[in-house]
Design an enzyme around this catalytic site. Structure first.
Site, PDB file in Angstrom:
ATOM      1  N   CYS B 169     -29.949  49.851  33.531  1.00 53.38           N
ATOM      2  CA  CYS B 169     -28.743  49.117  33.892  1.00 53.38           C
ATOM      3  C   CYS B 169     -27.587  50.041  34.225  1.00 53.38           C
ATOM      4  O   CYS B 169     -26.541  49.585  34.659  1.00 53.38           O
ATOM      5  CB  CYS B 169     -28.324  48.226  32.732  1.00 53.38           C
ATOM      6  N   HIS B 248     -26.500  61.493  28.626  1.00 53.52           N
ATOM      7  CA  HIS B 248     -27.918  61.152  28.487  1.00 53.52           C
ATOM      8  C   HIS B 248     -28.364  61.485  27.077  1.00 53.52           C
ATOM      9  O   HIS B 248     -28.361  62.651  26.689  1.00 53.52           O
ATOM     10  CB  HIS B 248     -28.726  61.970  29.487  1.00 53.52           C
ATOM     11  N   HIS B 337      -7.562  48.338  34.183  1.00 57.19           N
ATOM     12  CA  HIS B 337      -8.588  47.292  34.138  1.00 57.19           C
ATOM     13  C   HIS B 337      -9.895  47.876  33.642  1.00 57.19           C
ATOM     14  O   HIS B 337     -10.220  49.018  33.936  1.00 57.19           O
ATOM     15  CB  HIS B 337      -8.813  46.703  35.540  1.00 57.19           C
ATOM     16  N   HIS B 341     -20.160  46.692  31.451  1.00 55.17           N
ATOM     17  CA  HIS B 341     -21.489  46.206  31.809  1.00 55.17           C
ATOM     18  C   HIS B 341     -21.777  44.964  30.972  1.00 55.17           C
ATOM     19  O   HIS B 341     -21.647  44.990  29.753  1.00 55.17           O
ATOM     20  CB  HIS B 341     -22.511  47.302  31.524  1.00 55.17           C
ATOM     21  N   HIS B 370     -21.127  34.750  31.900  1.00 54.11           N
ATOM     22  CA  HIS B 370     -21.321  33.307  31.883  1.00 54.11           C
ATOM     23  C   HIS B 370     -21.868  32.799  33.207  1.00 54.11           C
ATOM     24  O   HIS B 370     -22.763  31.955  33.246  1.00 54.11           O
ATOM     25  CB  HIS B 370     -19.984  32.632  31.567  1.00 54.11           C
ATOM     26  N   ASN B 374     -26.858  38.745  32.983  1.00 54.87           N
ATOM     27  CA  ASN B 374     -26.960  40.199  33.010  1.00 54.87           C
ATOM     28  C   ASN B 374     -27.757  40.594  34.243  1.00 54.87           C
ATOM     29  O   ASN B 374     -28.973  40.538  34.262  1.00 54.87           O
ATOM     30  CB  ASN B 374     -27.660  40.686  31.724  1.00 54.87           C
TER      31      ASN B 374
END
Lengths: 496, 468
Positions: B169, B248, B337, B341, B370, B374
């Site tokens: 992701c 990582h 802002h 994720h 919503h 995802n």
């Protein structure tokens, strides 16, 4: 008898004329510069020392001005050297050597094929005919999951194969170069057909405990030319990050992609693709300039995807029974030839000596203006390169390229022998071929190597390397136990 | 002879100025600008509403009452609404035996829709694209999906193309990292970055609890972006990249194993999400913040934080009792802002708590979760699109994007807004006025809450039971 002699002498004369022409055009700058320099020096000497001193004194320069000018000149030189693009060096590379227990001889392959495809004798016959003409030898290897009847390609087995191939190659590379894992700044892994989550690059990071700010990339789906795409990416990254090491791992994981159906065009990859992998260490550190084996000169990429036929010629799809496999179309060779032509058009001006380029230009102008019937001049690439590493995609690919580029059998020997000993190991085959040339002791300092690879899509990528130091015959490497048996004569058809 | 000494002075000086100008000029051409981006809205017939989700769960004959209770709990607290989109093969009832064709068609639908719109919006021709980076985590087709795009849009032969997979992701910043590096070495480059997720072949059909979760969490979505470093297009650019940091944690075994694709005991391949996922995520997050904070926060805030920490340390040494609460960095001094994720409700809550964010700050992320669920690597672009649709993005604002991914990776980047942005051509445009809704609880609990009362021994659903 009298007729033969004039032909012979005229062809010899032609050869010398050509040599003389090449020498003249290649070194034209030297030919123009030397007389000019000689003339100037003669004039200066004729002036005499007193005259020169008089001119020098009349300039009226004092110490401060001398210091300022020299400071400025030094500053400019530093800025110039700092802004040059950084050279990318190949420190060393290591190829994976499968253990002898994974060997698949012709008889094993045919027996397994007969048992797996027992309802489709025609497909078994087809596979036998392909194997006879493939150019593969008896020592190519397949992963353990494929040795089962029927093959058991689970995800765990695929991960196992990936771990074995990649970790062996990297371990061997670490030993050869002596670098520590915490020094690696960039990691690129390319494997076309197996992309688990987390990626194979994450698997490498996990096993070797690499740093947390490592820049890792996992490329896949890019076919047999992915090794050179990784080189291109590594080169771009090394330009942006000074003083770094990049580890590139090229492999192809066979386990999940063994075709279990019986569609003929899709059985071809089963016969050709074999286990293999390579790990390469690239660096842009100046201290590696002396111990590096090669320097990367050019990478040229050509993508023919916009053409429909080229796009569909290597295509993964399901057959009529829903089994997934890779379909190789019949006009693969034609498309490969065209892609190569495009690639050569771009790389030619970069590597060919001036003499060849001039000849090509003259024939091009001649064809356009004077007479379209003139044969197009194919530049002689043997002038530009000493060694050729052609991706061992299959016997037909090597034959086609040998014909197109007018290469001798010694030039393509590395490719043919790699195909014979290791099969088509996809993106890592170029490194096995380079290893062959080194094992034969043919690599000298200053030699230029041209690596060409084709891939699905349809892509043709090539890389040009220059040998940095004469390489002693290596005592380790995938060819160490069998190099004495090579080269081997590979017959057109091996009767099974 | 007077000319000669003059020449001796001026020539090196000119060379010096020329070299300095070249260096400065090169730096000007290394900026990474986003010209425009387009998020994917799948067709309406792919919506997964509550009733349909129940049907899908029921179709999996392997699941029993315990699994139903677990699923109910997860979906109720997932933060999803009724309008998230699923892959077509699920809606056609073929999730037990998906085909390669389904996966490729799923991607084809996305490419043709989104990339077409992006080219039309910006007026750039496909033949002007110099770099193409595609990242789709769970599908590796031959030829690659990047070749599919090149083939369809007839792009140039000398295009630089990279196909990333398996990066989870957090792959968006990685794709942008590649483009950023290419921008540093070449001028006047236009790049197309396409990011999405293929759910068709990754659908889990077994009954391991840690693996069914991925079926409930991931939804269809994608985004295409046009980036450039051409100075001539600076006026049209929307965002400029300020910095990008990648962390990582694959070296740690617990981080590597917490999110891994593998076979369960029965041989079904699925995505295993381990129990220590939140911990691994937090560790990676903290490490990433440690590295990016000095690059994005103003010096005043950094000095303030250092001072408070020093005071706290000296207090701890002097007095035996506790030294009070840890000083917290106020990220809002450098960031206007936050694009988080949308990994799940728990992820958003955890990040909000760590960064001390208000409801207003995390509203875009919550609303994206919503409305779209995802969508993996492309979720941060939907969050950005929400902010743009709500007219929150003004010139000079700084937008912070952070994403987590399998491996375990945490990647973040900071963008500066180049001009006041409006709603034009935004994926949220048609329904932005109904957000935020009064309640974001989904009707799963009221529809299926009765399952919690059932007893495993007496539970039985007849085959012809129709879900109301």
């Amino acid at each position: 008898m009298p007729q033969a002699l004039p032909n012979f002498s005229s062809s010899v004369k032609l050869k010398y004329v050509k040599l003389g022409y090449q020498y003249l055009v290649d070194h034209i700058l030297t030919f123009l510069l030397i007389p000019t320099m000689v003339g100037i020096s003669v004039q200066i000497i004729l002036l005499g020392p007193e005259e020169m001193l008089k001119i020098w004194r009349s300039l009226d320069i004092d110490l401060v001005q001398i210091l300022c000018s020299s400071f400025l000149i030094i500053l400019i030189c530093t800025l110039y050297f700092m802004s040059k693009p950084r050279s990318v060096y190949l420190v060393d590379y290591a190829c994976y050597k499968p253990p002898i227990t994974y060997r698949v001889s012709f008889s094993t392959f045919m027996e397994h094929s007969r048992l797996n495809l027992k309802d489709n004798l025609k497909s078994v016959d087809f596979q036998m005919r392909i194997l006879e003409r493939s150019g593969l030898g008896e020592e190519t290897c397949l992963p353990p999951a494929i040795h089962y009847i029927p093959p058991t390609p689970t995800m765990e087995a695929a991960r196992g194969e990936a771990e074995e191939v990649i970790f062996s190659a990297i371990d061997s590379l670490m030993q050869k170069t002596g670098i520590k894992v915490k020094d690696i700044d960039i990691l690129i892994v390319n494997c076309s057909l197996f992309s688990p989550t987390p990626s194979l690059s994450a698997m490498v990071v996990n096993k070797y405990k690499l740093r947390s700010n490592i820049k890792s990339y996992n490329l896949s789906g890019m076919g047999c030319s992915a090794g050179l795409i990784s080189m291109d990416l590594a080169r771009d990254l090394l330009q942006a990050h000074p003083n770094s090491y990049a580890l590139v791992v090229s492999t192809e994981i066979i386990t999940p992609n063994y075709y279990k159906g019986s569609e003929r065009a899709m059985l071809l990859p089963n016969c050709l693709f074999r286990m293999g992998g390579a790990a390469i260490l690239l660096s842009n550190k100046s201290r590696d300039k002396h111990r590096a084996k090669y320097r990367l000169v050019h990478v040229v990429r050509t993508h023919k995807g916009s053409d429909d036929k080229a796009y569909k010629c290597v295509y993964e799809q399901e057959d009529s029974q829903g089994k997934v496999g890779i379909n190789l179309s019949k006009d693969l060779m034609v498309i490969a030839g065209e892609a190569l032509k495009s690639n050569i058009t771009t790389i030619g001006p970069l590597v060919l000596p001036a003499s060849e380029q001039l000849l090509f230009l003259i024939t091009l102008i001649g064809r356009k203006i004077f007479n379209p019937k003139w044969k197009p001049y194919i530049p002689d690439f043997k002038q530009a390169f000493e060694h050729f590493c052609i991706h061992a995609g299959g016997r037909a690919v090597i034959d086609e390229l040998q014909k197109n580029l007018q290469l001798s059998s010694e030039h393509v020997e590395a490719s043919r022998m790699t195909l014979h000993r290791f099969g088509n190991t996809s993106s890592s085959s170029l490194w096995y071929e380079l290893s062959y040339i080194e094992a034969k002791g043919r690599m000298k300092k200053g030699d230029r190597v041209w690596q060409i690879a084709f891939g699905s899509g349809f892509k043709c990528n090539s890389a040009v390397w220059k040998c940095n130091r004469t390489i002693k015959t290596p005592t380790d490497g995938p060819w160490q136990d069998c190099i004495d048996r090579y080269p081997v004569h590979i017959p057109e058809i091996v009767k099974l | 002879m007077d000319l000669f000494p003059r020449f001796l002075y001026w020539f090196p000086l000119l060379c010096l100025f020329y070299n300095l100008w070249k260096k400065f000029d090169r730096r000007r051409h290394q900026n990474c600008y986003i010209l425009d981006y387009e998020c994917y809205k799948p067709s309406e017939d792919r919506k997964l509403n509550t009733r349909f989700c129940g049907e899908v769960i029921r179709r999996n004959k392997q699941l029993g009452l315990n699994e139903y209770k677990f699923l109910l709990k997860s979906i109720v607290s997932s933060g999803f609404g009724e309008d998230t989109y699923g892959p077509r093969m699920v809606l056609e009832g073929r999730e037990m035996s998906p085909r390669l064709e389904d996966a490729v068609n799923e991607m084809n639908d996305f490419f043709l829709d989104t990339i077409d719109k992006l080219f039309k919006k910006t007026g750039i021709l496909p033949s002007e694209i110099d770099v193409l980076v595609v990242n789709i985590s769970m599908l590796a087709a031959v030829p690659s999906l990047s070749s599919l795009i090149i083939h369809h849009y007839k792009m140039r032969e000398d295009i630089k193309v990279y196909n990333l997979t398996g990066m989870g992701c957090s792959a968006s910043p990685i794709a942008i990292n590649i483009v950023q590096n290419i921008f540093k070495t070449q001028r006047n480059v236009q790049a197309l970055v396409v990011t999405s997720e293929s759910l068709s072949l990754g659908w889990y059909t077994g009954k391991d609890k840690s693996m069914i979760l991925s079926n409930c969490l991931f939804r269809s979505g994608g985004c295409a972006l046009l980036l450039t470093n051409k100075l001539a297009l600076k006026e049209k650019a929307m965002f400029k990249l300020k910095c990008l940091v990648r962390t990582h944690h694959g070296a740690k075994d617990e981080s590597y194993d917490c999110c891994i694709q593998k076979e369960d005991d029965q041989g079904y391949v699925g995505f295993h999400l381990g129990k220590n996922l939140p911990k691994a995520a937090t560790r990676a997050f903290v490490d990433n913040l440690k590295e990016i904070s000095p690059k994005i926060l103003p010096i005043r805030e950094l000095l303030h934080f250092t001072l408070l920490t020093l005071i706290r340390e000296t207090k701890k040494k002097c007095t035996k009792t506790g030294a009070g609460a840890r000083p917290a960095i106020n990220f809002k001094t450098g960031i206007d802002h936050f694009c988080l994720h949308t990994g799940g409700k728990a992820v958003i809550d955890a990040v909000a708590q760590n960064l001390n964010l208000s409801e207003h700050d995390i509203e875009p992320a919550r609303m994206t979760l919503h409305r779209f669920g995802n969508t993996s690597a492309s979720s941060i672009w939907y969050v950005l699109a929400y902010m743009q649709a709500k007219n929150r993005l003004k010139k000079g604002n700084k937008v912070f994007m952070i994403s987590f991914g399998a491996g375990f990776k945490c990647n973040s980047c900071l963008w500066e807004v180049m001009k006041d942005l409006d709603q034009d051509g935004n994926v949220w445009k048609e329904f932005i006025n109904s957000y935020p809704p009064k309640t974001i609880a989904n009707p799963f609990l009221e529809k299926y809450g009765w399952i919690n009362e059932e007893d495993p021994d007496t539970f039985h659903v007849s085959d012809d039971y129709v879900i109301p």
